[in-house]
Write a protein that holds these residues in place. Structure first.
Motif, PDB file in Angstrom:
ATOM      1  N   ARG B  82       0.837  -1.214   0.000  1.00  0.00           N
ATOM      2  CA  ARG B  82       0.000   0.000   0.000  1.00  0.00           C
ATOM      3  C   ARG B  82       0.860   1.248   0.000  1.00  0.00           C
ATOM      4  O   ARG B  82       0.665   2.167  -0.799  1.00  0.00           O
ATOM      5  CB  ARG B  82      -0.927  -0.002   1.220  1.00  0.00           C
ATOM      6  N   GLU B 119      -1.248   8.131   4.807  1.00  0.00           N
ATOM      7  CA  GLU B 119      -2.691   8.415   4.730  1.00  0.00           C
ATOM      8  C   GLU B 119      -2.942   9.856   4.307  1.00  0.00           C
ATOM      9  O   GLU B 119      -3.932  10.161   3.636  1.00  0.00           O
ATOM     10  CB  GLU B 119      -3.368   8.090   6.056  1.00  0.00           C
ATOM     11  N   HIS B 127      -7.764   9.196  -2.314  1.00  0.00           N
ATOM     12  CA  HIS B 127      -7.807   7.751  -2.046  1.00  0.00           C
ATOM     13  C   HIS B 127      -7.848   6.932  -3.334  1.00  0.00           C
ATOM     14  O   HIS B 127      -8.852   6.287  -3.660  1.00  0.00           O
ATOM     15  CB  HIS B 127      -9.004   7.424  -1.147  1.00  0.00           C
ATOM     16  N   THR B 129      -7.229   4.010  -6.113  1.00  0.00           N
ATOM     17  CA  THR B 129      -7.349   2.552  -5.990  1.00  0.00           C
ATOM     18  C   THR B 129      -6.320   1.810  -6.823  1.00  0.00           C
ATOM     19  O   THR B 129      -6.213   0.600  -6.724  1.00  0.00           O
ATOM     20  CB  THR B 129      -8.753   2.091  -6.403  1.00  0.00           C
ATOM     21  N   THR B 139      -6.269  -1.584   0.700  1.00  0.00           N
ATOM     22  CA  THR B 139      -6.850  -0.629   1.644  1.00  0.00           C
ATOM     23  C   THR B 139      -6.072  -0.682   2.957  1.00  0.00           C
ATOM     24  O   THR B 139      -5.231  -1.555   3.159  1.00  0.00           O
ATOM     25  CB  THR B 139      -8.314  -0.973   1.947  1.00  0.00           C
ATOM     26  N   VAL B 140      -6.397   0.265   3.834  1.00  0.00           N
ATOM     27  CA  VAL B 140      -5.702   0.314   5.125  1.00  0.00           C
ATOM     28  C   VAL B 140      -5.883  -1.004   5.883  1.00  0.00           C
ATOM     29  O   VAL B 140      -4.987  -1.455   6.573  1.00  0.00           O
ATOM     30  CB  VAL B 140      -6.235   1.470   5.987  1.00  0.00           C
ATOM     31  N   ASP B 141      -7.050  -1.620   5.724  1.00  0.00           N
ATOM     32  CA  ASP B 141      -7.231  -2.865   6.470  1.00  0.00           C
ATOM     33  C   ASP B 141      -6.924  -4.103   5.644  1.00  0.00           C
ATOM     34  O   ASP B 141      -7.402  -5.197   5.951  1.00  0.00           O
ATOM     35  CB  ASP B 141      -8.640  -2.927   7.070  1.00  0.00           C
ATOM     36  N   ARG B 248     -11.776 -10.398  -3.274  1.00  0.00           N
ATOM     37  CA  ARG B 248     -11.201  -9.625  -2.176  1.00  0.00           C
ATOM     38  C   ARG B 248     -11.114 -10.497  -0.948  1.00  0.00           C
ATOM     39  O   ARG B 248     -11.978 -11.308  -0.699  1.00  0.00           O
ATOM     40  CB  ARG B 248     -12.068  -8.391  -1.865  1.00  0.00           C
TER      41      ARG B 248
END
Ligand code: MN
Ligand code: MN
Ligand code: MN
Ligand code: MN
Lengths: 249, 249
Positions: B82, B119, B127, B129, B139-141, B248
DNA sequence: CTCGATATTTAGTGCATCCTAAATTGTCCG
DNA sequence: CGGACAATTTAGGATGCACTAAATATCGAG
Protein backbone atom coordinates in the motif's frame (compact mmCIF):
# COMPACT_ATOMS: atom_id res chain seq x y z
CA UNK A 1 41.44 12.38 -0.47
CA UNK A 2 38.14 10.66 0.05
CA UNK A 3 38.56 7.25 1.60
CA UNK A 4 37.46 4.09 -0.24
CA UNK A 5 34.01 4.30 1.30
CA UNK A 6 31.20 2.02 0.11
CA UNK A 7 29.81 4.97 -1.80
CA UNK A 8 26.71 5.74 0.24
CA UNK A 9 26.41 6.82 3.82
CA UNK A 10 24.25 4.73 6.10
CA UNK A 11 21.45 6.18 8.14
CA UNK A 12 23.37 6.09 11.43
CA UNK A 13 26.41 7.68 9.79
CA UNK A 14 24.36 10.53 8.35
CA UNK A 15 22.77 11.14 11.74
CA UNK A 16 26.13 11.15 13.53
CA UNK A 17 27.59 13.66 11.09
CA UNK A 18 24.52 15.87 11.35
CA UNK A 19 24.60 15.80 15.15
CA UNK A 20 28.31 16.56 15.24
CA UNK A 21 27.82 19.48 12.88
CA UNK A 22 25.13 20.99 15.09
CA UNK A 23 27.17 20.51 18.26
CA UNK A 24 30.22 22.02 16.65
CA UNK A 25 28.12 25.04 15.70
CA UNK A 26 26.50 25.47 19.09
CA UNK A 27 29.31 24.57 21.45
CA UNK A 28 32.36 25.05 19.27
CA UNK A 29 33.18 21.37 19.68
CA UNK A 30 31.56 17.98 19.94
CA UNK A 31 32.36 15.74 22.86
CA UNK A 32 31.63 12.05 23.02
CA UNK A 33 28.98 12.44 25.68
CA UNK A 34 27.23 15.28 23.87
CA UNK A 35 26.97 13.19 20.73
CA UNK A 36 25.80 10.24 22.79
CA UNK A 37 23.11 12.39 24.37
CA UNK A 38 21.98 13.87 21.08
CA UNK A 39 21.65 10.47 19.41
CA UNK A 40 20.44 8.55 22.45
CA UNK A 41 23.21 5.98 22.30
CA UNK A 42 25.84 4.91 24.83
CA UNK A 43 29.08 6.90 24.94
CA UNK A 44 31.04 3.78 24.06
CA UNK A 45 29.04 3.47 20.86
CA UNK A 46 30.03 6.99 19.90
CA UNK A 47 33.69 6.21 20.41
CA UNK A 48 33.37 3.23 18.10
CA UNK A 49 31.56 5.11 15.38
CA UNK A 50 33.91 8.05 15.67
CA UNK A 51 36.89 5.79 15.12
CA UNK A 52 35.37 4.48 11.92
CA UNK A 53 34.33 7.90 10.62
CA UNK A 54 37.77 9.29 11.34
CA UNK A 55 39.33 6.39 9.45
CA UNK A 56 37.07 7.22 6.51
CA UNK A 57 38.09 10.84 6.54
CA UNK A 58 34.86 12.41 7.72
CA UNK A 59 36.25 13.75 10.96
CA UNK A 60 39.32 14.31 13.07
CA UNK A 61 39.40 12.73 16.46
CA UNK A 62 41.81 13.55 19.26
CA UNK A 63 41.21 10.84 21.86
CA UNK A 64 39.78 12.18 25.09
CA UNK A 65 39.53 15.61 23.48
CA UNK A 66 36.68 15.58 21.04
CA UNK A 67 35.86 15.48 17.41
CA UNK A 68 35.77 17.86 14.48
CA UNK A 69 34.33 17.50 11.00
CA UNK A 70 36.62 17.49 8.00
CA UNK A 71 35.55 19.21 4.81
CA UNK A 72 34.08 15.91 3.61
CA UNK A 73 32.27 15.46 6.89
CA UNK A 74 30.81 18.95 6.83
CA UNK A 75 29.69 18.51 3.24
CA UNK A 76 27.93 15.27 4.12
CA UNK A 77 26.32 16.86 7.18
CA UNK A 78 25.06 19.84 5.21
CA UNK A 79 23.65 17.59 2.52
CA UNK A 80 21.60 15.73 5.11
CA UNK A 81 20.53 18.96 6.77
CA UNK A 82 19.40 20.36 3.43
CA UNK A 83 17.30 17.26 2.83
CA UNK A 84 15.85 17.38 6.31
CA UNK A 85 14.81 20.99 6.08
CA UNK A 86 13.40 20.80 2.58
CA UNK A 87 11.35 17.81 3.64
CA UNK A 88 10.08 19.65 6.70
CA UNK A 89 9.13 22.62 4.59
CA UNK A 90 7.28 20.50 2.06
CA UNK A 91 5.42 18.58 4.73
CA UNK A 92 4.33 21.79 6.39
CA UNK A 93 3.57 23.96 3.40
CA UNK A 94 2.11 21.48 0.96
CA UNK A 95 0.73 18.71 3.09
CA UNK A 96 -0.35 20.79 6.05
CA UNK A 97 1.68 18.87 8.59
CA UNK A 98 1.78 20.63 11.99
CA UNK A 99 5.21 22.11 12.66
CA UNK A 100 5.70 20.08 15.82
CA UNK A 101 5.47 16.79 13.96
CA UNK A 102 7.52 17.35 10.83
CA UNK A 103 10.86 16.76 12.51
CA UNK A 104 10.41 13.07 13.27
CA UNK A 105 9.08 12.39 9.81
CA UNK A 106 11.95 14.23 8.13
CA UNK A 107 14.44 12.48 10.39
CA UNK A 108 13.65 9.23 8.58
CA UNK A 109 12.83 10.46 5.09
CA UNK A 110 16.09 12.43 4.85
CA UNK A 111 17.96 9.15 4.39
CA UNK A 112 15.60 7.60 1.88
CA UNK A 113 14.81 10.36 -0.59
CA UNK A 114 16.93 10.65 -3.72
CA UNK A 115 18.69 13.88 -4.62
CA UNK A 116 16.31 14.10 -7.53
CA UNK A 117 13.28 14.01 -5.25
CA UNK A 118 14.71 16.57 -2.86
CA UNK A 119 15.43 19.01 -5.68
CA UNK A 120 11.98 18.35 -7.09
CA UNK A 121 10.44 19.30 -3.75
CA UNK A 122 12.68 22.33 -3.45
CA UNK A 123 11.58 23.49 -6.91
CA UNK A 124 7.92 22.93 -6.07
CA UNK A 125 8.44 25.15 -3.01
CA UNK A 126 10.21 27.86 -4.97
CA UNK A 127 13.60 27.04 -3.46
CA UNK A 128 12.92 28.06 0.12
CA UNK A 129 15.79 29.40 2.22
CA UNK A 130 14.50 28.43 5.63
CA UNK A 131 12.50 25.62 7.13
CA UNK A 132 9.27 25.85 9.17
CA UNK A 133 11.29 26.46 12.33
CA UNK A 134 13.26 29.25 10.74
CA UNK A 135 16.43 27.19 10.29
CA UNK A 136 18.38 28.08 7.15
CA UNK A 137 18.42 25.57 4.30
CA UNK A 138 21.89 24.87 2.91
CA UNK A 139 22.24 25.22 -0.85
CA UNK A 140 23.00 22.25 -3.07
CA UNK A 141 26.67 23.16 -3.01
CA UNK A 142 26.84 23.38 0.74
CA UNK A 143 26.51 27.06 1.48
CA UNK A 144 24.53 27.96 4.55
CA UNK A 145 23.68 31.03 6.53
CA UNK A 146 25.63 30.54 9.73
CA UNK A 147 24.76 33.80 11.46
CA UNK A 148 24.54 33.53 15.20
CA UNK A 149 21.41 35.04 16.68
CA UNK A 150 20.58 36.51 20.01
CA UNK A 151 17.87 34.87 22.05
CA UNK A 152 14.72 36.35 23.44
CA UNK A 153 16.25 35.91 26.89
CA UNK A 154 18.92 38.48 26.03
CA UNK A 155 16.55 41.14 24.77
CA UNK A 156 16.49 44.40 26.69
CA UNK A 157 13.24 45.37 28.36
CA UNK A 158 11.13 47.61 26.16
CA UNK A 159 12.81 46.48 22.98
CA UNK A 160 11.18 44.75 20.04
CA UNK A 161 12.67 41.98 17.94
CA UNK A 162 11.64 39.71 15.13
CA UNK A 163 11.71 36.01 15.78
CA UNK A 164 14.11 34.27 13.41
CA UNK A 165 13.95 30.64 14.46
CA UNK A 166 13.60 28.11 17.22
CA UNK A 167 16.95 26.91 18.50
CA UNK A 168 15.91 23.28 18.11
CA UNK A 169 12.98 21.64 16.35
CA UNK A 170 13.19 18.43 18.33
CA UNK A 171 10.74 19.21 21.13
CA UNK A 172 7.11 18.96 20.01
CA UNK A 173 5.75 20.31 23.31
CA UNK A 174 7.85 23.45 23.04
CA UNK A 175 6.80 23.94 19.43
CA UNK A 176 3.14 23.51 20.24
CA UNK A 177 3.41 26.04 23.02
CA UNK A 178 5.18 28.55 20.81
CA UNK A 179 2.45 28.16 18.22
CA UNK A 180 -0.14 28.71 20.94
CA UNK A 181 1.26 32.11 21.81
CA UNK A 182 1.78 32.97 18.12
CA UNK A 183 5.55 32.94 18.42
CA UNK A 184 6.68 31.77 15.01
CA UNK A 185 9.48 32.87 12.69
CA UNK A 186 8.76 36.35 11.41
CA UNK A 187 6.63 37.33 14.37
CA UNK A 188 7.43 40.59 16.14
CA UNK A 189 7.83 40.32 19.86
CA UNK A 190 8.38 43.01 22.47
CA UNK A 191 9.86 42.37 25.89
CA UNK A 192 7.52 44.19 28.22
CA UNK A 193 9.04 43.18 31.53
CA UNK A 194 11.52 40.82 33.05
CA UNK A 195 11.19 39.55 36.62
CA UNK A 196 14.43 39.62 38.59
CA UNK A 197 16.61 36.62 39.41
CA UNK A 198 16.14 34.92 36.07
CA UNK A 199 12.39 35.16 36.45
CA UNK A 200 9.65 34.98 33.84
CA UNK A 201 9.44 37.42 30.96
CA UNK A 202 6.35 39.31 29.93
CA UNK A 203 6.09 39.58 26.16
CA UNK A 204 3.84 41.35 23.76
CA UNK A 205 3.01 39.53 20.53
CA UNK A 206 0.31 41.32 18.61
CA UNK A 207 -2.42 41.98 21.15
CA UNK A 208 -1.48 39.23 23.57
CA UNK A 209 0.92 39.47 26.51
CA UNK A 210 2.09 35.98 27.29
CA UNK A 211 4.45 35.33 30.18
CA UNK A 212 7.20 32.83 29.54
CA UNK A 213 10.05 31.32 31.51
CA UNK A 214 13.70 32.08 30.80
CA UNK A 215 14.33 28.54 29.55
CA UNK A 216 11.78 28.93 26.83
CA UNK A 217 13.00 32.42 25.99
CA UNK A 218 16.50 31.05 25.49
CA UNK A 219 15.16 28.73 22.79
CA UNK A 220 13.77 31.59 20.73
CA UNK A 221 16.30 33.20 18.43
CA UNK A 222 15.61 36.77 17.39
CA UNK A 223 17.07 39.59 15.36
CA UNK A 224 16.69 43.33 15.91
CA UNK A 225 13.70 44.77 14.17
CA UNK A 226 13.86 48.08 12.33
CA UNK A 227 10.90 49.80 13.86
CA UNK A 228 9.36 51.96 11.16
CA UNK A 229 8.70 55.31 12.74
CA UNK A 230 4.92 55.87 12.51
CA UNK A 231 5.04 59.15 10.52
CA UNK A 232 8.67 60.01 9.71
CA UNK A 233 9.86 57.70 6.93
CA UNK A 234 13.55 58.44 7.52
CA UNK A 235 14.72 55.67 9.82
CA UNK A 236 12.74 52.91 8.11
CA UNK A 237 15.39 51.97 5.58
CA UNK A 238 18.27 52.22 8.05
CA UNK A 239 20.96 49.86 6.72
CA UNK A 240 22.07 47.96 9.86
CA UNK A 241 25.14 46.61 8.10
CA UNK A 242 26.71 44.66 10.93
CA UNK A 243 23.69 42.57 11.88
CA UNK A 244 22.79 41.45 8.39
CA UNK A 245 26.23 40.18 7.43
CA UNK A 246 25.67 36.64 6.26
CA UNK A 247 28.51 34.24 6.83
CA UNK A 248 28.68 31.74 4.06
CA UNK A 249 31.36 29.19 3.46
CA UNK B 1 -0.25 -15.01 18.29
CA UNK B 2 2.14 -12.36 17.14
CA UNK B 3 5.69 -13.17 18.15
CA UNK B 4 7.65 -10.92 20.51
CA UNK B 5 9.00 -8.92 17.61
CA UNK B 6 11.03 -5.75 18.21
CA UNK B 7 7.93 -3.78 17.22
CA UNK B 8 8.96 -2.52 13.82
CA UNK B 9 9.93 -4.39 10.73
CA UNK B 10 13.30 -3.60 9.24
CA UNK B 11 13.72 -2.56 5.65
CA UNK B 12 15.07 -5.94 4.51
CA UNK B 13 12.26 -7.75 6.29
CA UNK B 14 9.60 -5.62 4.64
CA UNK B 15 11.17 -6.23 1.25
CA UNK B 16 11.33 -9.99 1.79
CA UNK B 17 7.70 -10.16 2.79
CA UNK B 18 6.67 -8.04 -0.16
CA UNK B 19 8.65 -10.18 -2.60
CA UNK B 20 7.25 -13.39 -1.14
CA UNK B 21 3.73 -12.04 -1.43
CA UNK B 22 4.19 -11.20 -5.10
CA UNK B 23 5.76 -14.57 -5.88
CA UNK B 24 3.02 -16.41 -4.07
CA UNK B 25 0.48 -14.51 -6.16
CA UNK B 26 2.20 -15.09 -9.48
CA UNK B 27 3.56 -18.61 -9.08
CA UNK B 28 1.37 -19.98 -6.33
CA UNK B 29 4.45 -20.42 -4.18
CA UNK B 30 7.76 -18.80 -3.34
CA UNK B 31 10.94 -20.81 -3.65
CA UNK B 32 14.24 -19.85 -2.12
CA UNK B 33 15.85 -19.17 -5.46
CA UNK B 34 12.96 -17.07 -6.72
CA UNK B 35 13.14 -14.87 -3.65
CA UNK B 36 16.90 -14.67 -4.02
CA UNK B 37 16.51 -13.59 -7.62
CA UNK B 38 13.83 -11.02 -6.83
CA UNK B 39 15.87 -9.42 -4.07
CA UNK B 40 19.30 -9.85 -5.66
CA UNK B 41 20.73 -11.74 -2.72
CA UNK B 42 22.35 -15.16 -2.45
CA UNK B 43 20.05 -18.16 -1.93
CA UNK B 44 21.79 -18.92 1.36
CA UNK B 45 20.85 -15.45 2.59
CA UNK B 46 17.22 -16.19 1.85
CA UNK B 47 17.32 -19.41 3.83
CA UNK B 48 18.71 -17.52 6.78
CA UNK B 49 16.14 -14.74 6.64
CA UNK B 50 13.33 -17.20 6.08
CA UNK B 51 14.27 -19.10 9.19
CA UNK B 52 14.07 -15.91 11.24
CA UNK B 53 10.78 -14.76 9.71
CA UNK B 54 9.24 -18.20 10.28
CA UNK B 55 10.36 -18.08 13.90
CA UNK B 56 8.67 -14.71 14.24
CA UNK B 57 5.45 -16.02 12.77
CA UNK B 58 5.45 -14.17 9.47
CA UNK B 59 5.67 -17.26 7.31
CA UNK B 60 5.61 -21.03 7.21
CA UNK B 61 8.64 -22.74 5.86
CA UNK B 62 8.84 -26.36 4.83
CA UNK B 63 12.55 -26.98 4.27
CA UNK B 64 13.38 -27.72 0.65
CA UNK B 65 9.77 -27.07 -0.26
CA UNK B 66 9.21 -23.36 -0.11
CA UNK B 67 7.61 -20.69 1.90
CA UNK B 68 4.15 -19.29 2.52
CA UNK B 69 3.00 -16.15 4.25
CA UNK B 70 0.97 -16.41 7.43
CA UNK B 71 -1.86 -13.98 8.06
CA UNK B 72 0.59 -11.73 9.89
CA UNK B 73 3.03 -11.97 7.01
CA UNK B 74 0.40 -11.16 4.41
CA UNK B 75 -0.81 -8.20 6.44
CA UNK B 76 2.72 -6.83 6.71
CA UNK B 77 3.30 -7.37 2.99
CA UNK B 78 0.10 -5.61 2.03
CA UNK B 79 0.90 -2.71 4.30
CA UNK B 80 4.22 -2.19 2.55
CA UNK B 81 2.61 -2.61 -0.86
CA UNK B 82 0.00 0.00 0.00
CA UNK B 83 2.72 2.43 0.99
CA UNK B 84 4.72 1.71 -2.11
CA UNK B 85 1.82 2.26 -4.46
CA UNK B 86 0.51 5.37 -2.76
CA UNK B 87 3.99 6.86 -2.90
CA UNK B 88 4.30 6.01 -6.58
CA UNK B 89 0.96 7.59 -7.29
CA UNK B 90 1.83 10.76 -5.41
CA UNK B 91 5.20 11.09 -7.08
CA UNK B 92 3.62 10.69 -10.49
CA UNK B 93 0.47 12.69 -10.07
CA UNK B 94 1.59 15.53 -7.87
CA UNK B 95 5.29 15.84 -8.49
CA UNK B 96 5.33 14.88 -12.13
CA UNK B 97 7.76 12.02 -11.73
CA UNK B 98 8.01 9.89 -14.88
CA UNK B 99 6.38 6.49 -14.40
CA UNK B 100 9.57 4.60 -15.11
CA UNK B 101 11.41 6.21 -12.20
CA UNK B 102 8.88 6.15 -9.38
CA UNK B 103 9.51 2.53 -8.46
CA UNK B 104 13.05 2.92 -7.17
CA UNK B 105 12.14 6.00 -5.20
CA UNK B 106 9.12 4.33 -3.61
CA UNK B 107 11.17 1.23 -2.86
CA UNK B 108 13.13 3.27 -0.31
CA UNK B 109 10.50 5.70 0.92
CA UNK B 110 8.04 2.90 1.68
CA UNK B 111 10.11 1.99 4.74
CA UNK B 112 10.63 5.51 6.03
CA UNK B 113 7.24 7.17 5.75
CA UNK B 114 4.93 7.09 8.76
CA UNK B 115 1.42 5.73 8.51
CA UNK B 116 0.25 9.26 9.07
CA UNK B 117 2.15 10.56 6.07
CA UNK B 118 0.93 7.75 3.83
CA UNK B 119 -2.69 8.42 4.73
CA UNK B 120 -2.10 12.12 4.26
CA UNK B 121 -0.85 11.46 0.73
CA UNK B 122 -3.71 9.08 0.04
CA UNK B 123 -6.18 11.73 1.12
CA UNK B 124 -4.49 14.38 -1.02
CA UNK B 125 -4.87 12.02 -3.98
CA UNK B 126 -8.53 11.31 -3.26
CA UNK B 127 -7.81 7.75 -2.05
CA UNK B 128 -6.68 6.24 -5.32
CA UNK B 129 -7.35 2.55 -5.99
CA UNK B 130 -4.52 1.87 -8.39
CA UNK B 131 -0.96 3.06 -8.87
CA UNK B 132 0.60 4.58 -12.00
CA UNK B 133 1.28 1.12 -13.39
CA UNK B 134 -2.30 0.01 -12.85
CA UNK B 135 -1.53 -2.12 -9.81
CA UNK B 136 -4.29 -2.13 -7.19
CA UNK B 137 -3.67 -0.31 -3.93
CA UNK B 138 -4.56 -2.34 -0.84
CA UNK B 139 -6.85 -0.63 1.64
CA UNK B 140 -5.70 0.31 5.12
CA UNK B 141 -7.23 -2.86 6.47
CA UNK B 142 -5.53 -5.09 3.97
CA UNK B 143 -8.13 -5.65 1.28
CA UNK B 144 -6.85 -5.79 -2.25
CA UNK B 145 -8.20 -6.52 -5.68
CA UNK B 146 -6.58 -9.85 -6.53
CA UNK B 147 -8.20 -10.46 -9.90
CA UNK B 148 -6.01 -12.30 -12.34
CA UNK B 149 -5.84 -10.70 -15.74
CA UNK B 150 -5.16 -12.00 -19.19
CA UNK B 151 -2.17 -10.66 -21.04
CA UNK B 152 -2.00 -8.99 -24.38
CA UNK B 153 -0.18 -12.09 -25.63
CA UNK B 154 -3.32 -14.15 -25.07
CA UNK B 155 -5.67 -11.82 -26.92
CA UNK B 156 -7.40 -13.21 -29.99
CA UNK B 157 -6.63 -11.53 -33.31
CA UNK B 158 -9.16 -8.86 -34.15
CA UNK B 159 -10.22 -8.36 -30.56
CA UNK B 160 -9.93 -5.21 -28.53
CA UNK B 161 -9.03 -4.96 -24.87
CA UNK B 162 -8.37 -2.29 -22.30
CA UNK B 163 -4.99 -2.26 -20.67
CA UNK B 164 -5.27 -2.75 -16.91
CA UNK B 165 -1.70 -2.77 -15.72
CA UNK B 166 1.90 -3.68 -16.35
CA UNK B 167 2.82 -7.01 -14.82
CA UNK B 168 5.85 -5.49 -13.11
CA UNK B 169 6.94 -1.91 -12.57
CA UNK B 170 10.59 -2.77 -12.02
CA UNK B 171 11.91 -2.37 -15.57
CA UNK B 172 12.33 1.28 -16.56
CA UNK B 173 13.19 0.43 -20.18
CA UNK B 174 10.01 -1.53 -20.62
CA UNK B 175 7.98 1.26 -19.04
CA UNK B 176 9.54 3.92 -21.22
CA UNK B 177 8.82 1.86 -24.32
CA UNK B 178 5.21 1.32 -23.30
CA UNK B 179 4.81 5.04 -22.78
CA UNK B 180 6.31 5.62 -26.22
CA UNK B 181 3.62 3.58 -27.91
CA UNK B 182 0.92 5.06 -25.68
CA UNK B 183 0.26 1.77 -23.90
CA UNK B 184 -0.77 2.83 -20.44
CA UNK B 185 -3.46 1.67 -18.05
CA UNK B 186 -6.86 2.53 -19.48
CA UNK B 187 -5.68 2.56 -23.09
CA UNK B 188 -7.65 0.53 -25.61
CA UNK B 189 -5.61 -1.81 -27.73
CA UNK B 190 -6.64 -4.01 -30.64
CA UNK B 191 -4.67 -7.04 -31.77
CA UNK B 192 -4.47 -6.58 -35.53
CA UNK B 193 -2.26 -9.52 -36.39
CA UNK B 194 -0.08 -12.14 -34.81
CA UNK B 195 2.88 -13.64 -36.65
CA UNK B 196 3.11 -17.43 -36.32
CA UNK B 197 5.57 -19.33 -34.11
CA UNK B 198 5.35 -16.89 -31.22
CA UNK B 199 6.20 -14.04 -33.53
CA UNK B 200 5.60 -10.30 -33.12
CA UNK B 201 2.13 -8.85 -32.65
CA UNK B 202 0.72 -5.96 -34.60
CA UNK B 203 -1.39 -3.71 -32.39
CA UNK B 204 -3.59 -0.75 -32.93
CA UNK B 205 -3.55 1.91 -30.24
CA UNK B 206 -5.44 5.00 -31.31
CA UNK B 207 -4.09 5.79 -34.76
CA UNK B 208 -0.76 4.03 -34.38
CA UNK B 209 0.02 0.39 -35.23
CA UNK B 210 3.07 -0.58 -33.22
CA UNK B 211 4.55 -4.05 -33.58
CA UNK B 212 5.71 -5.67 -30.37
CA UNK B 213 7.37 -8.93 -29.37
CA UNK B 214 5.54 -11.64 -27.44
CA UNK B 215 7.70 -11.08 -24.34
CA UNK B 216 6.54 -7.52 -24.09
CA UNK B 217 2.95 -8.48 -24.80
CA UNK B 218 3.07 -10.96 -21.93
CA UNK B 219 3.89 -8.08 -19.56
CA UNK B 220 0.77 -6.15 -20.47
CA UNK B 221 -2.30 -7.18 -18.52
CA UNK B 222 -5.64 -6.46 -20.15
CA UNK B 223 -9.35 -6.89 -19.61
CA UNK B 224 -12.05 -7.33 -22.18
CA UNK B 225 -13.54 -4.10 -23.36
CA UNK B 226 -17.23 -3.69 -23.99
CA UNK B 227 -17.09 -2.17 -27.46
CA UNK B 228 -19.97 0.23 -27.83
CA UNK B 229 -21.43 -0.64 -31.23
CA UNK B 230 -21.45 2.59 -33.27
CA UNK B 231 -25.15 2.43 -34.20
CA UNK B 232 -26.67 -0.85 -32.93
CA UNK B 233 -26.91 -0.65 -29.15
CA UNK B 234 -27.54 -4.40 -28.67
CA UNK B 235 -24.13 -5.94 -27.96
CA UNK B 236 -22.78 -2.98 -26.03
CA UNK B 237 -23.91 -3.92 -22.54
CA UNK B 238 -23.06 -7.59 -22.82
CA UNK B 239 -22.63 -8.66 -19.17
CA UNK B 240 -19.37 -10.68 -19.19
CA UNK B 241 -20.01 -11.85 -15.63
CA UNK B 242 -17.11 -14.29 -15.19
CA UNK B 243 -14.31 -11.89 -16.03
CA UNK B 244 -15.34 -9.09 -13.73
CA UNK B 245 -15.58 -11.09 -10.53
CA UNK B 246 -13.45 -9.30 -7.98
CA UNK B 247 -11.72 -11.43 -5.41
CA UNK B 248 -11.20 -9.63 -2.18
CA UNK B 249 -9.96 -11.08 1.06
C1' DC C 1 15.28 -47.58 -9.10
C1' DT C 2 19.36 -45.30 -9.23
C1' DC C 3 22.21 -41.35 -10.80
C1' DG C 4 23.28 -36.90 -11.48
C1' DA C 5 21.79 -32.15 -12.15
C1' DT C 6 19.73 -28.63 -9.56
C1' DA C 7 17.86 -26.47 -5.55
C1' DT C 8 18.42 -25.80 -0.88
C1' DT C 9 20.42 -25.73 3.50
C1' DT C 10 24.43 -25.67 6.72
C1' DA C 11 28.88 -24.02 8.14
C1' DG C 12 31.89 -20.59 8.76
C1' DT C 13 32.81 -15.42 8.16
C1' DG C 14 32.57 -10.39 7.86
C1' DC C 15 30.80 -5.99 8.74
C1' DA C 16 27.92 -2.34 10.90
C1' DT C 17 25.92 -1.03 14.88
C1' DC C 18 24.64 -1.30 19.30
C1' DC C 19 25.34 -2.67 24.44
C1' DT C 20 27.57 -3.24 29.43
C1' DA C 21 31.46 -3.47 32.41
C1' DA C 22 36.14 -2.49 33.18
C1' DA C 23 40.15 0.23 32.35
C1' DT C 24 42.14 4.65 31.57
C1' DT C 25 42.74 9.63 31.19
C1' DG C 26 41.93 14.55 32.19
C1' DT C 27 40.80 18.08 35.36
C1' DC C 28 40.34 20.55 39.17
C1' DC C 29 40.28 21.24 44.02
C1' DG C 30 42.23 21.18 48.41
C1' DC D 1 51.11 18.03 43.91
C1' DG D 2 47.88 14.21 44.48
C1' DG D 3 43.67 12.23 44.30
C1' DA D 4 38.70 12.02 43.35
C1' DC D 5 35.40 12.18 40.00
C1' DA D 6 33.77 12.63 35.51
C1' DA D 7 34.55 11.71 30.82
C1' DT D 8 36.31 8.63 27.68
C1' DT D 9 38.13 4.59 25.71
C1' DT D 10 38.87 -0.46 25.63
C1' DA D 11 37.23 -5.17 26.05
C1' DG D 12 34.04 -8.43 25.17
C1' DG D 13 29.43 -9.54 23.29
C1' DA D 14 25.00 -9.56 20.78
C1' DT D 15 22.06 -8.91 16.69
C1' DG D 16 20.86 -8.43 11.87
C1' DC D 17 22.04 -9.32 7.45
C1' DA D 18 24.92 -10.32 3.93
C1' DC D 19 28.53 -13.67 1.51
C1' DT D 20 31.19 -18.15 -0.13
C1' DA D 21 31.99 -22.97 0.04
C1' DA D 22 30.53 -27.37 1.38
C1' DA D 23 26.99 -30.67 2.42
C1' DT D 24 22.52 -32.55 1.47
C1' DA D 25 17.89 -33.16 -0.41
C1' DT D 26 14.79 -33.41 -4.45
C1' DC D 27 13.44 -34.91 -8.80
C1' DG D 28 13.52 -36.16 -13.49
C1' DA D 29 15.87 -39.31 -16.96
C1' DG D 30 17.22 -43.25 -18.22
MN1 MN E 1 17.84 10.97 10.47
MN1 MN F 1 13.49 22.16 11.40
MN1 MN G 1 11.74 -1.43 -0.37
MN1 MN H 1 3.87 0.31 -9.30
Amino acid sequence: MTAPSPRALTEPVEDYLKAIYELERRNGAASTSEVALALAVAPASVTGMVRRLAAQGYLDHVPYRGVQLTAAGRAAALRTIRRHRILETYLTQVLGYPWDRVHDEAERLEHAASDELIECLAAALGHPTSDPHGAPIPTVDGLVDERVHRTLADLAVGHTARMVRVASDKDPDLLRYLADIALRPGAEVTLVARAPYDGPLTLRIGEAQPIVGPNLAAQVLVEPVLTPAPASAASATEPKPAASRARRR
